[in-house]
Motif scaffolding. Structure first.
Motif, PDB file in Angstrom:
ATOM      1  N   GLY A   1      -4.269   9.902   8.200  1.00  0.00           N
ATOM      2  CA  GLY A   1      -4.376   8.694   9.020  1.00  0.00           C
ATOM      3  C   GLY A   1      -3.837   7.469   8.311  1.00  0.00           C
ATOM      4  O   GLY A   1      -4.052   7.296   7.109  1.00  0.00           O
ATOM      5  N   PHE A   2      -3.149   6.626   9.069  1.00  0.00           N
ATOM      6  CA  PHE A   2      -2.655   5.352   8.529  1.00  0.00           C
ATOM      7  C   PHE A   2      -3.399   4.164   9.139  1.00  0.00           C
ATOM      8  O   PHE A   2      -3.070   3.019   8.904  1.00  0.00           O
ATOM      9  CB  PHE A   2      -1.155   5.214   8.789  1.00  0.00           C
ATOM     10  CG  PHE A   2      -0.344   6.372   8.277  1.00  0.00           C
ATOM     11  CD1 PHE A   2      -0.351   6.682   6.922  1.00  0.00           C
ATOM     12  CD2 PHE A   2       0.407   7.166   9.138  1.00  0.00           C
ATOM     13  CE1 PHE A   2       0.388   7.756   6.437  1.00  0.00           C
ATOM     14  CE2 PHE A   2       1.145   8.241   8.670  1.00  0.00           C
ATOM     15  CZ  PHE A   2       1.142   8.543   7.314  1.00  0.00           C
TER      16      PHE A   2
ATOM     17  N   VAL B   1       3.543   6.834  -2.142  1.00  0.00           N
ATOM     18  CA  VAL B   1       3.929   5.661  -1.349  1.00  0.00           C
ATOM     19  C   VAL B   1       2.933   4.518  -1.508  1.00  0.00           C
ATOM     20  O   VAL B   1       3.319   3.365  -1.673  1.00  0.00           O
ATOM     21  CB  VAL B   1       4.102   6.044   0.139  1.00  0.00           C
ATOM     22  CG1 VAL B   1       4.333   4.805   0.997  1.00  0.00           C
ATOM     23  CG2 VAL B   1       5.258   7.030   0.299  1.00  0.00           C
ATOM     24  N   TYR B   2       1.657   4.825  -1.505  1.00  0.00           N
ATOM     25  CA  TYR B   2       0.632   3.771  -1.579  1.00  0.00           C
ATOM     26  C   TYR B   2       0.286   3.388  -3.016  1.00  0.00           C
ATOM     27  O   TYR B   2      -0.455   2.439  -3.255  1.00  0.00           O
ATOM     28  CB  TYR B   2      -0.637   4.215  -0.834  1.00  0.00           C
ATOM     29  CG  TYR B   2      -0.558   3.985   0.661  1.00  0.00           C
ATOM     30  CD1 TYR B   2       0.248   4.793   1.473  1.00  0.00           C
ATOM     31  CD2 TYR B   2      -1.264   2.959   1.276  1.00  0.00           C
ATOM     32  CE1 TYR B   2       0.327   4.583   2.840  1.00  0.00           C
ATOM     33  CE2 TYR B   2      -1.191   2.744   2.647  1.00  0.00           C
ATOM     34  CZ  TYR B   2      -0.400   3.565   3.430  1.00  0.00           C
ATOM     35  OH  TYR B   2      -0.327   3.339   4.780  1.00  0.00           O
ATOM     36  N   GLU B   3       0.806   4.150  -3.965  1.00  0.00           N
ATOM     37  CA  GLU B   3       0.570   3.896  -5.388  1.00  0.00           C
ATOM     38  C   GLU B   3      -0.909   3.736  -5.703  1.00  0.00           C
ATOM     39  O   GLU B   3      -1.352   2.749  -6.285  1.00  0.00           O
ATOM     40  CB  GLU B   3       1.382   2.667  -5.845  1.00  0.00           C
ATOM     41  CG  GLU B   3       2.871   2.916  -5.721  1.00  0.00           C
ATOM     42  CD  GLU B   3       3.724   1.692  -6.033  1.00  0.00           C
ATOM     43  OE1 GLU B   3       3.166   0.583  -6.111  1.00  0.00           O
ATOM     44  OE2 GLU B   3       4.935   1.869  -6.195  1.00  0.00           O
TER      45      GLU B   3
ATOM     46  N   GLU C   1     -10.287   2.342   3.485  1.00  0.00           N
ATOM     47  CA  GLU C   1     -10.177   0.879   3.569  1.00  0.00           C
ATOM     48  C   GLU C   1      -8.733   0.502   3.325  1.00  0.00           C
ATOM     49  O   GLU C   1      -7.904   1.347   3.018  1.00  0.00           O
ATOM     50  CB  GLU C   1     -11.130   0.178   2.585  1.00  0.00           C
ATOM     51  CG  GLU C   1     -10.886   0.552   1.142  1.00  0.00           C
ATOM     52  CD  GLU C   1     -11.948  -0.017   0.207  1.00  0.00           C
ATOM     53  OE1 GLU C   1     -12.945  -0.598   0.652  1.00  0.00           O
ATOM     54  OE2 GLU C   1     -11.753   0.127  -1.005  1.00  0.00           O
ATOM     55  N   GLU C   2      -8.443  -0.798   3.460  1.00  0.00           N
ATOM     56  CA  GLU C   2      -7.076  -1.261   3.311  1.00  0.00           C
ATOM     57  C   GLU C   2      -6.499  -0.830   1.971  1.00  0.00           C
ATOM     58  O   GLU C   2      -7.178  -0.886   0.943  1.00  0.00           O
ATOM     59  CB  GLU C   2      -7.078  -2.792   3.414  1.00  0.00           C
ATOM     60  CG  GLU C   2      -5.793  -3.328   3.942  1.00  0.00           C
ATOM     61  CD  GLU C   2      -5.843  -4.842   4.114  1.00  0.00           C
ATOM     62  OE1 GLU C   2      -6.949  -5.392   4.304  1.00  0.00           O
ATOM     63  OE2 GLU C   2      -4.774  -5.449   4.050  1.00  0.00           O
ATOM     64  N   ASP C   3      -5.249  -0.396   1.976  1.00  0.00           N
ATOM     65  CA  ASP C   3      -4.546   0.018   0.757  1.00  0.00           C
ATOM     66  C   ASP C   3      -5.213   1.197   0.053  1.00  0.00           C
ATOM     67  O   ASP C   3      -4.951   1.427  -1.130  1.00  0.00           O
ATOM     68  CB  ASP C   3      -4.432  -1.154  -0.246  1.00  0.00           C
ATOM     69  CG  ASP C   3      -3.643  -2.309   0.330  1.00  0.00           C
ATOM     70  OD1 ASP C   3      -2.696  -2.057   1.103  1.00  0.00           O
ATOM     71  OD2 ASP C   3      -3.988  -3.468   0.025  1.00  0.00           O
ATOM     72  N   GLN C   4      -6.070   1.894   0.731  1.00  0.00           N
ATOM     73  CA  GLN C   4      -6.750   3.048   0.135  1.00  0.00           C
ATOM     74  C   GLN C   4      -6.307   4.324   0.856  1.00  0.00           C
ATOM     75  O   GLN C   4      -6.874   4.699   1.882  1.00  0.00           O
ATOM     76  CB  GLN C   4      -8.276   2.879   0.248  1.00  0.00           C
ATOM     77  CG  GLN C   4      -9.058   4.110  -0.179  1.00  0.00           C
ATOM     78  CD  GLN C   4      -8.771   4.547  -1.599  1.00  0.00           C
ATOM     79  OE1 GLN C   4      -9.096   3.873  -2.553  1.00  0.00           O
ATOM     80  NE2 GLN C   4      -8.124   5.702  -1.754  1.00  0.00           N
ATOM     81  N   PRO C   5      -5.256   4.961   0.341  1.00  0.00           N
ATOM     82  CA  PRO C   5      -4.804   6.184   1.013  1.00  0.00           C
ATOM     83  C   PRO C   5      -5.960   7.192   1.110  1.00  0.00           C
ATOM     84  O   PRO C   5      -6.692   7.370   0.141  1.00  0.00           O
ATOM     85  CB  PRO C   5      -3.685   6.701   0.114  1.00  0.00           C
ATOM     86  CG  PRO C   5      -3.874   6.027  -1.207  1.00  0.00           C
ATOM     87  CD  PRO C   5      -4.517   4.709  -0.914  1.00  0.00           C
ATOM     88  N   SER C   6      -6.101   7.797   2.255  1.00  0.00           N
ATOM     89  CA  SER C   6      -7.243   8.699   2.471  1.00  0.00           C
ATOM     90  C   SER C   6      -6.834   9.861   3.362  1.00  0.00           C
ATOM     91  O   SER C   6      -6.093   9.677   4.318  1.00  0.00           O
ATOM     92  CB  SER C   6      -8.383   7.979   3.183  1.00  0.00           C
ATOM     93  OG  SER C   6      -8.534   6.657   2.731  1.00  0.00           O
TER      94      SER C   6
END
Ligand code: BES
Ligand code: MN
Ligand code: MN
Length: 460
Positions: free
Chosen positions: A418-419, A386-388, A185-190
């Motif tokens: 994936g971004f 990067v995404y903290e 999901e948004e702002d959730q690095p995966s």
């Protein structure tokens, strides 16, 4: 001298302009009239790679669309990362459902709207810009890189598989880096550690030698459209279980631990229903929505036609009817075996009043990636820096068939970094990609390159 992260900040607008140039090219691989645009996109990427001062940049012609290759491998003792992406896109139709033209990239509320913005031009471009951030600040690349950018992913990579086999030495690498999936999901690095495979077939049911008056012949001659519906109705039962004999034989069951991990993922089925405007979800009995859409196989009609489609009511009994059916596969199902089982079953359902033929389209093998792989750990750390935020590991339901071939032919594990977001509407009208994620993607890729040597040493 600027640091590479400073270079990225200073050049955000330039990066966006360049991406827009690529997005304006309608490099649609399913459309044979778009060959010129395919070459235009490939040539654009060649120029981009040339600007990265690589030691080799080459456009490989194939019987289909060109493969763009570039490498810079200054280190004997550091890992080599093959960066894969695809510059071909899906068709934009139905164009009337786009709010802005598909090949005129437009920014609205922080999102870039264009076909290919997320899948895969925008996502794959991040890695070129990450390399640029080292080269243009006079720094040595921390790792060896090889770029492999193809133009046939959306049609099943028919020429990339033979290319891999033929150029095994050129493509030797320690891992493959791919940004062509979505974050949870948004702002959730995966990081995606599994993809489904694909088996895609077409059924044709042929009856009388011409369309017939449905009053004169109806009830006395078999209707191919009716037969097609009956066949399709027998492909799954009321519990969503696929009825093809042997279909589940090679499916690896989810372990208890995997199912628990699925339950821990932040997923809200109510929100899911809301975003899709549906009242209820559907699928194989006994599994959750996330399991159904990524770790369990599925079967779907992708298109169905036959008979009268125009305005008003034409009374006609069609002479033939067709359907395109795809199945998403999970380990250890094999597309060839599934194709065979599908054909045998469909043929067994065919009444002798019509002729039923089943033909094959492209397919692909499913993959699950080893979570202990050091490259994956470096990727996760870069993402977190990067995404903290903490990285989630999840499987996805889409397919990138070449990933299994990278493993089989090159022996290389892939890192699916994936971004994108599920809301990017890939393959749909109004495809989009967040500008913020485009920039964070560039930073994550650059950070990954910086971190990887350490992780590679630790593993030894
Ligand atoms: N990038 C997608 C695959 C994807 C999308 C993976 C979302 C995970 C999440 C890729 O370009 C694609 O569309 N693949 C096709 C397969 C191909 C053989 C046409 C697909 O999955 O339908
Ligand atoms: Mn893609
Ligand atoms: Mn795609």
């Amino acid at each position: 001298m600027k640091s590479n992260q400073e270079y990225i900040s200073a050049n955000e607008d330039k990066f966006l302009d360049e991406l827009f140039e690529l997005l304006r090219i309608p490099s649609i691989s399913t459309d044979s009239t778009k060959k010129e645009d395919i070459h235009k996109a490939a040539d654009f990427l060649v120029r981009q790679l040339e600007n990265l001062e690589l030691t080799t940049v080459k456009k490989f012609e194939t019987p289909g669309n060109p493969i763009v290759y570039g490498e810079h491998c200054p280190h004997d003792d550091r890992p080599t990362v093959l960066i894969y992406g695809h510059y071909d896109v899906q068709p934009s139709d139905p164009d009337e459902l786009w709010d802005t033209p598909a090949f005129e990239p437009t920014i609205k509320d922080g999102l870039i709207y264009a076909r290919g913005a997320s899948d895969d031009k925008g996502q794959s471009f991040t890695h070129l810009k990450a390399v640029e951030s080292y080269v243009k600040t006079g720094q040595e690349l921390p790792i060896n890189v090889k770029f492999l950018l193809e133009g046939e992913e959306e049609i099943g990579s028919p020429n990339l598989v033979p290319f891999l086999e033929e150029h095994k030495d050129l493509l030797t690498c320690d891992m493959v880096l791919i940004s062509d999936t979505a974050m949870f999901e948004e702002d959730q690095p995966s990081i995606t550690y599994g993809l489904r495979g694909l088996a895609y077939l077409e059924i044709e049911v042929v009856g009388p030698n011409r369309d017939l008056h449905s009053g004169v012949y109806g009830g006395a001659v078999e209707n191919p459209a009716n037969v097609l519906c009956e066949i399709i109705a027998q492909l799954k039962d009321e519990d969503g279980i696929i009825q093809i004999p042997g279909f589940y034989d090679k499916v690896k069951d989810l372990t208890e631990a995997e199912r628990e991990a699925y339950e821990q993922l932040p997923f809200d089925v109510e929100e899911y229903k809301e975003t899709l405007d549906i009242d209820a979800v559907h699928g194989e009995k006994g599994y959750s929505t996330l399991e159904r859409s990524s770790a369990r196989p599925s079967l779907d009609v992708n298109g169905i036609w036959g008979g009268y489609q125009g305005e008003g009511a034409k009374t006609v009994l069609p002479s033939k009817a067709n359907a395109k059916v795809s199945m998403r596969l999970v380990p250890d199902q094999k597309p060839d075996e599934i194709n065979k089982l599908f054909k045998e079953y469909v043929e067994s359902l065919a009444p002798d009043t019509v002729k039923v033929t089943v033909s094959e389209h492209h397919g692909g093998h499913p993959v699950v990636i080893d979570l202990d792989f050091y490259g994956l750990k470096a990727g996760a750390q870069a993402f977190e820096d990067v995404y903290e935020g903490e990285v989630l590991f999840s499987r996805e339901g889409g397919s990138i068939p070449i990933v299994a071939d990278f493993k089989r032919v090159l022996g290389a594990e892939s890192i699916l970094m994936g971004f994108g977001l599920t809301s990017n509407a890939i393959h749909s009208p109004n495809e989009n990609f967040s500008i913020k994620d485009f920039y964070r993607g560039i930073r994550t890729s650059a950070r990954f390159m910086e971190l990887l040597p350490e992780y590679s040493e630790k593993k030894n």
